[in-house]
Design a protein around this motif. Structure first.
Motif, short mmCIF file in Angstrom:
data_model
loop_
_atom_site.label_atom_id
_atom_site.label_comp_id
_atom_site.label_asym_id
_atom_site.label_seq_id
_atom_site.Cartn_x
_atom_site.Cartn_y
_atom_site.Cartn_z
N VAL A 176 4.87 90.49 -30.56
CA VAL A 176 4.10 89.27 -30.29
C VAL A 176 4.21 88.30 -31.46
O VAL A 176 4.41 87.09 -31.26
CB VAL A 176 2.62 89.61 -29.99
CG1 VAL A 176 1.82 88.33 -29.80
CG2 VAL A 176 2.52 90.49 -28.75
N THR A 185 7.62 86.71 -31.34
CA THR A 185 7.75 85.69 -30.30
C THR A 185 6.98 84.43 -30.66
O THR A 185 7.48 83.31 -30.49
CB THR A 185 7.24 86.25 -28.96
OG1 THR A 185 7.99 87.42 -28.63
CG2 THR A 185 7.38 85.22 -27.86
N LEU A 186 5.75 84.61 -31.17
CA LEU A 186 4.97 83.43 -31.55
C LEU A 186 5.66 82.65 -32.66
O LEU A 186 5.61 81.40 -32.68
CB LEU A 186 3.57 83.86 -32.01
CG LEU A 186 2.63 84.38 -30.92
CD1 LEU A 186 1.33 84.87 -31.53
CD2 LEU A 186 2.35 83.30 -29.87
N ALA A 211 -2.36 86.31 -26.75
CA ALA A 211 -1.16 86.17 -25.92
C ALA A 211 -1.40 85.23 -24.74
O ALA A 211 -0.58 84.36 -24.45
CB ALA A 211 -0.72 87.54 -25.43
N ALA A 263 8.98 81.69 -23.98
CA ALA A 263 7.71 82.41 -24.03
C ALA A 263 7.36 83.05 -22.69
O ALA A 263 6.89 84.19 -22.62
CB ALA A 263 6.60 81.46 -24.46
N LEU A 319 4.88 88.37 -24.79
CA LEU A 319 3.60 87.73 -24.52
C LEU A 319 3.05 88.13 -23.16
O LEU A 319 1.84 88.34 -23.01
CB LEU A 319 3.75 86.20 -24.61
CG LEU A 319 3.99 85.63 -26.01
CD1 LEU A 319 4.16 84.12 -25.94
CD2 LEU A 319 2.85 85.99 -26.94
#
Length: 415
Positions: free
Chosen positions: A223, A226-227, A291, A399, A405
């Motif tokens: 996570v 990805t963020l 998320a 995303a 997420l």
């Protein structure tokens, strides 16, 4: 006898430190308003204005990893005071060049690079200094006080600086910014409490190992990874906005860079949006989780960026820019909060600077460079903003199609 909290030396130290940060942020915001206006008035070129914005972000890309690793190893007070004094000297040289009719775009470019290089190391030291000074039991209170104070400054200073430009030369405002940097150095130096851990308690590791750990913690958590990567695409849109605000206001909205008080309102939009975001993020995060909030806020941020591009009158443009600032800040604060929650305390400085380097340090200069290139092709500032918004739209696709997420969003909040 119990000493009242307000009389405790530790609390006085914390007040001095927070005051130093407020003064420093206020000076930085004055520079953020005055420098692009000064560059545009000096050159009349959107490309030069974009180059200044890019130069302000490149140092984090080049030095973020090193600064984060060093922040846990060196005397933070000396680093912060030295960075403030270097910033004050670089900023003071700008009005001198202006008054002697010797100021060039290259000096502005160098000023942006020097001051932001100092900021990288100051920022890294701050991530560790405040927890050390406040202590674990007051850490939440300290961060809340700091964020509340700086958010208020971010709301008030940009419009005031924009209004001041209507009656003063932007180079003159750089004097105020230089004084603010020097004042911050004096305040940090006056703090008596420790800003660094005792030498015997510091982890004796190599800088390369610290950097590797920071990278591993960022990329090892799906996570957070990805963020951070999606945050880079949003930073591209933010870089395009920073680079094109003044040229776009001039060419599309008819807001002139000299003598037009509406420029102050335009610079206030981001602060107003940020204040709204600061109010709603804790509630949204507790209700939805990090998320789910990211998945919802990213497309909203894209829509607001596109609304800015579509605006041709200054009133709807201000509303769209405020909404963009709010959505953009929600995404950023949500990512920062989630990252702090899952990062071990001893590595927060290096993880924070690593993530910021990868998102802001890469995305912002890339967005500014993209905006400058697109504007120079004849598409103008409006086309440059659209290019940044399209990159953000690509991040939304990443995303929503990636598993990290969506998988985390399906986990019940009570788990």
């Amino acid at each position: 006898m119990i000493v009242p909290a307000r009389a405790c030396p530790a609390d006085a130290d914390l007040r001095r430190y927070l005051t130093a940060r407020v003064v420093s942020v206020a000076g930085a915001l004055v520079v953020a308003v005055a420098l692009p206006v000064l560059a545009y008035r000096l050159t009349g070129s959107p490309a030069w204005t974009a180059a200044i914005a890019a130069a302000e972000a490149v140092p984090y890309l080049l030095l973020g990893l090193l600064a984060g690793a060093l922040a846990d190893r060196v005397d933070r007070r000396s680093v912060m005071v030295g960075c403030d004094l270097l910033t004050a000297a670089a900023l003071a040289a700008v009005p001198l060049g202006w008054w002697f009719d010797a100021l060039t775009p290259w000096q502005l470019l160098g000023t942006a690079a020097v001051t932001q290089t100092a900021f990288v190391f100051f920022d890294a030291a701050n991530f560790g200094a405040l927890p050390t000074l406040a202590g674990e039991d007051r850490l939440t209170e300290a961060w809340a006080r700091l964020f509340g104070a700086t958010t208020l400054v971010e709301l008030l200073v940009p419009p005031l600086a924009g209004l001041a430009i209507a009656v003063l030369a932007p180079a003159g405002l750089m004097v105020l910014a230089a004084v603010a940097a020097a004042g911050s150095a004096v305040l940090v130096r006056s703090v008596r409490g420790r800003l660094s851990p005792e030498p015997a308690s510091r982890m004796r590791t190599r800088v390369v190992a610290d950097v590797r750990e920071g990278l591993g913690l960022v990329f090892g958590h799906p996570v957070v990874r990805t963020l951070t990567l999606v945050g880079t695409t949003q930073a591209v849109a933010g870089g395009a906005w920073a680079a094109m605000t003044v040229p776009w206001a001039d060419a599309v909205l008819g807001i002139r860079p000299a003598g037009d008080p509406r420029l102050g309102l335009l610079f206030a939009c981001w602060g107003v949006g940020g204040l709204v975001a600061a109010r709603v993020v804790p509630w949204l995060s507790s209700r939805w989780g990090g998320a789910r909030l990211a998945l919802a806020a990213l497309p909203v941020s894209t829509a607001c960026a596109l609304a800015v591009c579509a605006s041709t009158h200054w009133v709807p443009a201000l509303l769209a820019a405020t909404a963009f600032g709010a959505a953009y800040t929600i995404v950023v604060l949500n990512a920062v909060t989630f990252r702090q929650q899952v990062t071990p305390p001893h590595a927060r400085a290096r993880v924070s600077t690593t993530a910021r380097m990868l998102s802001w340090g890469v995305g912002t200069p890339a967005g500014a460079a993209l905006a400058g290139a697109v504007a120079s092709t004849g598409a103008g500032p409006r086309g440059a903003l659209l290019a940044g918004a399209l990159v953000l739209a690509f991040g939304v696709v990443v995303a929503w199609t990636g598993p990290a997420l969506r998988t985390a969003a399906r986990v019940p909040l009570s788990s």
